[in-house]
Enzyme design. Structure first.
Site, short mmCIF file in Angstrom:
data_model
loop_
_atom_site.label_atom_id
_atom_site.label_comp_id
_atom_site.label_asym_id
_atom_site.label_seq_id
_atom_site.Cartn_x
_atom_site.Cartn_y
_atom_site.Cartn_z
N GLY B 11 2.45 3.14 -0.52
CA GLY B 11 1.36 3.79 0.35
C GLY B 11 1.94 4.10 1.77
N TYR B 15 0.04 1.45 9.76
CA TYR B 15 1.07 1.18 10.62
C TYR B 15 2.52 1.56 10.17
CZ TYR B 15 -2.94 -1.41 11.54
OH TYR B 15 -4.25 -1.76 11.79
N VAL B 18 4.58 1.25 3.25
CA VAL B 18 4.36 0.24 2.43
C VAL B 18 5.15 0.30 1.06
CG1 VAL B 18 2.91 -1.83 1.58
CG2 VAL B 18 2.20 -0.39 3.43
N LYS B 33 5.94 -4.28 4.36
CA LYS B 33 5.65 -3.15 5.36
C LYS B 33 6.70 -2.95 6.29
CE LYS B 33 0.48 -3.84 5.07
NZ LYS B 33 -0.60 -3.78 6.01
N ASP B 142 -10.90 -2.43 11.17
CA ASP B 142 -10.67 -1.44 10.17
C ASP B 142 -10.98 -1.97 8.86
OD1 ASP B 142 -10.45 1.25 9.52
OD2 ASP B 142 -7.93 0.99 9.31
#
EC number: 2.7.11.22
Lengths: 303, 309
Positions: B11, B15, B18, B33, B142
């Protein structure tokens, strides 16, 4: 949003306004051991003059590099990083070259400054006459970060002051004044204790409790007993360790601070005998029990 | 980074990319990440340092995805002109998230509602995790089903993608320019309040709660304005009495005056205690919205065996 030693876990001022100081700071008690040098460090320093001299040299470098900030918390944090780094596996357990120790010290100050004073530039840190290039410092920072597992929000004794002070049930007319004095004296004491290797083995919460107790014995001796009981009642405080640390502070004070600084000797040996003279004596008595194979546990109890 | 073998890109988080990867020495799956850091001559940026160290502390809770380690890959000496270095945050790998889980109950071969006792369990863990973050002064900002990872067979829920602030501010557009979802955004944020607090996360928790029950989003707006209208149509247009100061918020306009609807109709299968908790999470006035820690003691959770958490 700079980092405060008093509130290591708090990211923002979100909770500081209505901070409920007397709730048990459970997360702090649970993670404090992650912010201490490893347990063998104290013993190694005691037995190895070269490692002790590494540490002393590095601490004096840190003091030098951080002088311009005039921020004792920044220096304290840097020394905390240093002790944790020196005790990590990444550090060879032998006498190190001075330039290596300087580079490590500089990186610790740089990291501490980034936590405390984000607008600082690394370039400002260096002392005239020596120049590490930026990339070298960056690499060293990275090594230190890795060894410390990026746990840069050190839990220190300062983190526990508010909680312990909230346990003090002061009957003075102006308790806030006394609490303020207690905190500020314990703060100064804690800064001084950091250089003394004897205190490296105690958990931050234990040092906080013992420092406050020590100052309360001077500032408000009548309430000492009550404070002591309150702190000992706290589930996460080991009573024996607390009283042992308190005793060590007392002894350090009695011997005289100058003489004691940097000393690797512990004064526990005078307490070797187990004696119990409970009764008319108002003095504290000390019982020792060899509960731990590596070191003796002592505890002080008032009768 | 040679310790890990990247398996696939799973994904593009808010930020950065991933990856699903495997730690070579142990065979353990991890989520990597990757974040690029602008590095000048100052080494690691202070904001990154402070935020990652905070993330490190938060991940002590089992309801927050565990940060296993941080790998800072410096620019190479041969390529020292490049002002970038890569920061890899290595997280434990979990194979599904709440969005996929809800989707699988709505679509697919055998659509059926989520088991009420499972919803209760997941909600309890969500509140635990959020309370943990809040007790450290950290807002998630979020929260959404995609950010709640699940260990399916153990019915465990963990919060991911903590947005901490300046290094990783929650942008309006994500890395891939996909619009960040507004569905879980609190009305005070939508109305341009600058002083928002922990209550913004509770609003999101409420929306997620309802979504688990309904198997579809409670307020699926596609613009900030539409998002507000969705909310107002169900909960009524907020008034000054309900929410002092609302009409002085930056983006407040005059809206049609809707009457509040019966919330039970939006979540018909939810028990009365659950509806009561949901109502407390969707209070307009942020000051009145229930705190995560308080929610844990709400009667909705009375029938839950809390000793397992």
């Amino acid at each position: 949003m700079e980092f405060h030693l008093e509130h290591p876990l708090s990211h923002s001022s979100l909770h500081n306004d209505d901070a409920d100081d007397n709730t048990l700071p459970l997360p702090l008690f649970l993670v404090e051991f992650q912010h201490m040098p490893s347990s063998h460090y104290f013993l190694t320093l005691k037995s190895s003059a070269s490692l002790l001299s590494n540490r002393n040299f590095a601490i004096s470098s840190i003091t030098q590099y951080s002088r311009k900030f005039d921020d004792p918390s920044l220096t304290y944090l840097a020394v905390n990083y240093l002790d944790r780094f020196l005790s990590s596996e990444d550090m060879p357990q032998q006498q190190s070259k001075h330039w290596v120790l300087k580079l490590i010290s500089l990186s610790c100050v740089s990291l501490s400054a980034k936590m405390r004073k984000p607008e600082t530039s690394v370039c400002d840190l260096q002392v005239e006459g020596e120049m590490f290039d930026a990339q070298t410092i960056e690499r060293m920072e990275n090594v230190v970060l890795g060894a410390l597992k990026w746990r840069m929000r050190s839990v220190t004794p300062f983190s526990f002051f508010s909680f312990f002070i909230s346990l003090f049930d002061l009957k003075e007319e102006d308790p806030s004044l006394l609490k303020h004095s207690l905190r500020s004296q314990a703060t100064d004491l804690t800064f001084n204790l950091q250089h003394d290797i004897k205190f490296l083995e105690y958990k931050p919460s234990v040092i906080a409790g013992a420092a406050l107790l020590f100052n309360s014995s001077e500032l408000c001796p009548l309430q000492f007993q009550c404070f002591s009981n309150r702190i000992c009642q706290c589930t996460y405080v080991n009573k024996e360790e607390l009283m042992e640390c308190y005793k060590a502070i007392q002894e350090r004070d009695a011997i005289g601070v100058e003489e004691n600084e940097g000393s690797s000797e512990t004064a526990v040996n005078v307490l070797d005998h187990q004696f119990s003279s409970c009764g008319e004596s108002e003095k504290s008595i000390t019982i020792t029990a060899a509960s731990s194979p590596k070191r003796r546990k002592t505890s002080t109890r008032r009768c | 980074m040679e310790k890990y073998e990247k398996l696939e890109k799973v994904g593009e988080g808010t930020y950065g990319k991933v990856y699903k990867a495997v730690e070579k020495s142990t065979g353990k799956l991890v989520a990597l990440k990757k974040t690029r850091l602008e590095i000048d001559d100052e080494g690691i940026p202070p904001t990154a340092l402070r935020e990652i160290s905070l993330l490190q502390m938060l991940s002590t809770s089992i309801y927050v995805v565990r940060l296993l380690c941080v790998e800072h890959v410096l620019r190479s000496a041969e390529n020292s002109q490049s002002p970038k270095s890569n920061l890899y945050l290595v997280f434990e790998y979990l194979d599904t998230d709440l969005k996929k889980f809800i989707d699988s109950h709505r679509k697919g071969a055998n659509p059926k509602p989520l088991d009420p006792s499972l919803i209760q369990k997941l909600m309890y863990q969500l509140c635990k995790g959020v309370a943990h973050c809040h007790s450290h002064g950290v807002l998630h900002r979020d929260l959404k089903p995609q950010n709640l990872l699940l260990v399916k067979d153990k019915e465990l829920l963990k919060i991911a993608d903590l947005g901490l602030g300046r290094t990783f501010t929650v942008p309006l557009k994500s890395y891939t320019h996909e619009i960040v979802t507004l569905w879980y955004r609190a009305p005070e944020v939508l109305l341009g309040s600058t002083h928002y607090s922990t209550a913004v996360d509770i609003w999101s928790v409420g929306c997620i709660f309802a979504e688990m029950v309904r198997r579809q989003a409670l307020f699926p707006g596609d613009s900030e304005f539409q998002q507000l209208l969705h909310i107002f149509r169900l909960l009524g247009t907020p008034t000054e009495e309900q929410w002092p100061g609302v009409s002085s918020l930056r983006d407040w306009h005059v809206y049609p005056k809707w009457e509040p609807q019966d919330l039970t109709r939006a979540v018909p299968s939810l028990c009365p205690q659950g509806v009561d908790l949901l109502m407390k999470m969707l209070k307009y006035n942020p000051a009145e919205r229930i705190a995560a820690k308080t929610a844990l003691d709400h009667p909705y959770f009375d029938s839950l065996d809390k000793s397992q958490f």
